[in-house]
Design a protein around this motif. Structure first.
Motif, PDB file in Angstrom:
ATOM      1  N   THR A  40      -4.127  -3.777  -0.164  1.00 41.59           N
ATOM      2  CA  THR A  40      -5.353  -3.339  -0.841  1.00 41.59           C
ATOM      3  C   THR A  40      -6.348  -4.483  -0.842  1.00 41.59           C
ATOM      4  N   SER A  65      -7.522   4.553   2.463  1.00 41.89           N
ATOM      5  CA  SER A  65      -8.059   5.278   1.304  1.00 41.89           C
ATOM      6  C   SER A  65      -8.705   4.261   0.356  1.00 41.89           C
ATOM      7  N   ASP A  67      -8.999   3.146  -3.610  1.00 39.91           N
ATOM      8  CA  ASP A  67      -8.311   3.366  -4.880  1.00 39.91           C
ATOM      9  C   ASP A  67      -9.293   3.383  -6.052  1.00 39.91           C
ATOM     10  N   GLU A  68      -8.745   3.592  -7.247  1.00 35.12           N
ATOM     11  CA  GLU A  68      -9.626   3.792  -8.417  1.00 35.12           C
ATOM     12  C   GLU A  68     -10.480   2.559  -8.732  1.00 35.12           C
ATOM     13  N   GLU A  73      -7.475   0.658   0.501  1.00 41.43           N
ATOM     14  CA  GLU A  73      -6.030   0.556   0.740  1.00 41.43           C
ATOM     15  C   GLU A  73      -5.729   0.923   2.185  1.00 41.43           C
TER      16      GLU A  73
END
Ligand code: UD1
Length: 417
Positions: A40, A65, A67-68, A73
């Motif tokens: 990440t 992707s 992440d929050e 990531e």
């Protein structure tokens, strides 16, 4: 094609946040190829080169992707194809940074040769030489480098010249090699250190990053990690030069003064008053803007990526400056465009002789490469009247929302589609 229109002559004032470093983010994204686990990466700048790199990694089979916490990531559970095709490599030379990780992880890679680019020839012979020393066989077929190896073997590598991405490629490859690799004459750029820190967080054993000898003890495998990309020292330097050139008063946040000391020294020589804290820099121009010489060289010397911006600043400084380029053979493409704005610049070999003039005047100019474009933006900010910069897509490769950030500092700058 987008253009930037600048109404120049406005003093820059205010605060702006610096983004993550493009030249650290690109190799760090490639480091995800070295492990099956998720990596990440935080503080990834939104830039065209980053999108190109994510597309390239995606094509190879890396799942990507966000992440929050807005970390990107990357999960390379399986690498579908260890290939970097010409279509992507030709738009972004840093694609070559996939070669070392792919070879170390998959034992094979097909990466297109970058070829020439606007600022010079830029061969990759040192990347190839280093990987060969580690046991790889590399042939050139149809313009692609075809690399093969069993497990790479640790080796002593001394590069013929200091290369940033070359050092990074070899350092990444060596993390999974059998035995110890030393890279001598290694690049000392802060981005190499940032990559090393990310690799160490992934379980790599690396000593000496930031010096000219890096020692890497290979491990069987690396694991996932979370890493925050360092601030962009070139974006930082560009905003500081813009502030100085417009006799401004600007505070930059989320940056680091220790990674651009040579640039801060030069700006002080030009007459800027600079204060710094751990993560901020405040520049104020009070008196005269004085001409100052600069000579580009590998870190910690003055960066080639700041040469065009520093030249733009000198076009309106009191006195004559000598700006010498020692890294790339053709990195003076901004000169003719600055002359169109009224600058007085002549060449003597790889040195530009810049005689300061009282003011520049707006004109239509054309961007030719990333940092040349930044030099022209400075030219436009300095010049009286309207400057139109064509082909700004070069700028979007390396500067995040530059017109928005400059507007926040009071510049009159618009993007026209
Ligand atoms: C990196 C930076 C770029 C910066 C440059 C120099 C990234 C993604 N890009 O580019 O912004 O301008 O460092 O600070 O980090 N060379 C060879 N053979 C090689 C490799 C390089 O002859 O195998 C030559 C190049 O042509 C150039 C010099 O070495 O003249 C330095 O190039 P290098 O440090 O490799 O630049 P990049 O890593 O491509």
């Amino acid at each position: 094609m987008d253009k930037l229109v600048i109404e120049g002559g406005v003093r820059l004032e205010g605060e702006v946040a610096i983004s993550g470093a493009k030249n650290a983010a690109l190799p760090i994204l490639c480091a995800s190829l070295l492990t099956r686990d998720p990596l990440t990466v935080e503080n990834v700048p939104h830039l065209r080169d980053v999108t190109t790199m994510l597309n390239l990694l995606g094509q190879m089979g890396v799942a990507i992707s966000v992440d929050e916490k807005l970390g990107v990531e990357l999960k390379s559970a399986e690498i579908r194809q260890a290939v970097a095709p010409y279509e992507l490599v030709k738009t972004m030379r840093a694609s070559v940074l996939t070669l070392g990780p792919l070879l170390a992880r998959c034992g094979e890679a097909r990466v297109s040769l970058p070829g020439g680019c606007a600022i010079g020839l830029r061969p990759v012979d040192q990347h190839i030489k280093g990987l060969q020393a580690m046991g790889a066989t590399i042939s050139i077929e149809q313009g692609d480098m075809i690399a093969r190896a069993g497990r790479l073997k640790g080796a002593r590598i001394c590069t013929d010249l200091v290369t940033v991405t070359g050092t990074e490629n070899l350092m990444m490859a060596a993390t999974l090699a059998d035995g110890v690799t030393t890279i001598e004459n290694a690049a000392r750029e802060p981005e190499v250190v940032d990559l090393a820190n990310c690799l160490i967080a992934m379980g790599a054993r690396i000593d000496g990053a930031g010096t000219d000898v890096i020692r890497i003890e290979g491990v069987e495998r690396l694991h996932g990690a979370r890493h925050r990309v360092m601030p962009d020292r070139i974006e930082t330097g560009t905003f500081l030069a813009a502030a100085a050139a417009t006799r401004g008063d600007v505070r930059l946040e989320h940056t680091r003064p220790d990674i651009l000391e040579s640039v801060l020294d030069k700006l002080r020589e030009c007459g800027a008053h600079i204060e710094t804290g751990a993560d901020w820099i405040h520049l104020k121009m009070n008196g005269h803007l004085n001409a100052a010489n600069a000579r580009t060289a590998p870190y910690p010397a003055f960066p080639t990526d700041m040469q065009a911006q520093f030249m733009a600043l000198n076009t309106v400084a009191a006195g004559t400056s000598l700006i010498t380029e020692t890294i790339f053979e053709n990195r003076f493409m901004h000169v003719q465009e600055l002359v169109r704005l009224g600058a007085d610049i002549e060449f003597e070999g790889n040195t530009a002789v810049v005689k300061g003039v009282p003011h520049l005047e707006g004109a239509i100019v054309m961007a030719t490469d990333l940092r040349a474009s930044a030099g022209l933006v400075l030219g436009g900010l300095i010049a009286q009247g309207r400057t139109t910069i064509e082909r700004v897509y070069h700028l979007d490769r390396g500067y995040e929302r530059i017109e928005e950030k400059l507007s926040r500092l009071g510049a009159k700058i618009d993007r026209v589609r």
